[in-house]
Design an enzyme around this catalytic site. Structure first.
Site, mmCIF file in Angstrom:
data_model
loop_
_atom_site.group_PDB
_atom_site.id
_atom_site.type_symbol
_atom_site.label_atom_id
_atom_site.label_comp_id
_atom_site.label_asym_id
_atom_site.label_seq_id
_atom_site.Cartn_x
_atom_site.Cartn_y
_atom_site.Cartn_z
ATOM 1 N N ALA A 92 -6.656 51.646 8.686
ATOM 2 C CA ALA A 92 -6.428 50.217 8.468
ATOM 3 C C ALA A 92 -7.145 49.354 9.500
ATOM 4 C CB ALA A 92 -4.929 49.941 8.519
ATOM 5 N N LYS A 93 -7.519 49.957 10.612
ATOM 6 C CA LYS A 93 -8.255 49.263 11.682
ATOM 7 C C LYS A 93 -7.611 47.924 12.032
ATOM 8 C CE LYS A 93 -12.454 51.871 10.825
ATOM 9 N NZ LYS A 93 -12.128 52.630 9.598
#
Lengths: 275, 275
Positions: A92-93
């Site tokens: 998801a960073k």
């Protein structure tokens, strides 16, 4: 999942493969479009065909968010379908100021809050300690911090050199003040070859999540030569090369075959470290 | 929304206020819990009470994702309720390799794909050019790139100094190769005071999105003294101080009063630049 459990899984399966479910509704076989949720059906069949060959699945949230509510529903359904003994990664960073990162941690780790309870989430380091620490409050959950990414433009900022080394080296060193090898891993792109040797000097014991094999051009051989450690210490991801191995009705079989090729190569590598 | 339209709105409303809808189901007034979607009802009443006082609404996605599917539905409903002549920001801090960032761009900009079509999205710069450029392909849409953030730990990496200056300065300079002041803004925390003067040397014409007023301790006066330019060039965000001004049934009125205080201060500041 604990580090010990992860290592045990690698030993048992003779594999350190992660399969990236970067499942794009425009790229999956056309016959699946007849299903109520084509992407979920695709994921289900990929998981069924490959779960004995890999130790991890990585769900890149972008591929689900781009379909809005239907995509988020598919993400939840796919998460629920993942075998619970396989290490799950929400790619998801994320990363924001502390009170907001707590919300992101709830989103990916707190099943009661969000319906999701991944084993780990990828986090971007730009905002520093207080953006990362909220993810570390959950026991047996992991932060996978971006260090040296696989893309061409990684050079734009990650190789900026200060007195204390390149930016990605600072990330590797500084973040060890916040967490240890029991709850943090690092993203290091497979395309970085010999950089693994330098990274191992700074993070000898950590697991590294390695994208970039296959479509992005990285070599498993190089990654192992410079990056493997006594506990293996690698989770090597392949997405497109596996899940899109065939565009026909045989896609799941084709994915299994591709995954098996990598698993067999990996078995040789972990044999070498005496596993 | 174009830069020209944004500036016109600032002139008309005598305001450069952004209201952050960091709406947390655990913090909203209890009487709203009787509604089918309490957070959406909260947002609706806040928007109705404040839309004449602000030029932008910022939705921080974390506060919605943490509630899973219900939260994402609320995000879509809130987006749809935003007045279309007000600049909308998806505060999502995304960023990934190119083909993945394209998906994130679809998620926030392509209504047909995701149900959302914000005017802008916040993006983290760590992965460089190819992680940012996919967001720039949409006309009249903006990237709001993290430069110098408002949190304490911004110092961990953003102030690493290389031959070409601090990391955040490199972000400001390098990113101007990818976009200009018509489609890029920068996040600069209000807590950074005099740093605004240095930032204006590197980005004299860009709009800056400034969080950190109120709960985080930044001062509007300092931000304007060092950061305002001839086109105003500032969008100053306040979230908690406005939306949680009261915890009772009068919350929307209380929010309007807080927003109005800021708007009146802002009117004085833009008077000074001859607007």
């Amino acid at each position: 999942m604990t580090r010990k459990e992860l290592i045990k899984q690698i030993k048992t399966k003779r594999s350190f493969l992660c399969i990236g479910l970067d499942s794009d509704i425009n790229k999956i076989p056309k016959h699946l479009l007849a299903f109520e949720d084509p992407v979920f059906e695709f994921n289900k069949q990929i998981i069924d065909a490959t779960k004995h060959l890999c130790v991890s699945y990585k769900i890149n949230t972008a591929f689900y968010e781009c379909r809005g509510l239907a995509g988020w529903r598919c993400l939840v359904n796919t998460f629920n379908y993942l075998p619970k003994d396989i290490f799950s990664i929400a790619d998801a960073k994320r990363g924001d100021i502390g009170n907001t990162s707590s919300m992101y941690a709830d989103a990916f780790f707190d099943k009661e809050s969000s319906g999701l309870s991944f084993d780990s989430v990828t986090v971007a380091p730009y905002m520093g300690a207080d953006s990362v620490k909220p993810f570390l409050k959950y026991s047996d959950k992991w932060v996978v911090l971006l260090a040296l990414t696989s893309n061409e433009s990684a050079k734009d900022f990650q190789f900026l050199e200060s007195k204390s080394g390149f930016l990605f080296e600072n990330v590797l060193v500084k973040s060890q003040e916040w967490a240890n090898e029991e709850n943090m891993m690092y993203v290091v792109g497979a395309t970085k070859g010999k950089a693994f040797a330098d990274i191992r000097k700074l993070a000898p014991n950590h697991f590294l999540l390695v994208p970039g094999i296959g479509a992005q051009g990285g070599s498993l051989r190089d990654v192992c030569q410079y990056g493997i450690n006594k506990d293996c210490g690698l989770i090597v991801n392949s997405s497109r090369a596996i899940i899109y191995a065939s565009n026909g009705e045989d896609f799941a079989n084709a994915a299994r075959n591709e995954a098996e090729k990598l698993q067999l190569e990996m078995a040789i590598e972990i044999e070498k470290i005496g596993f």
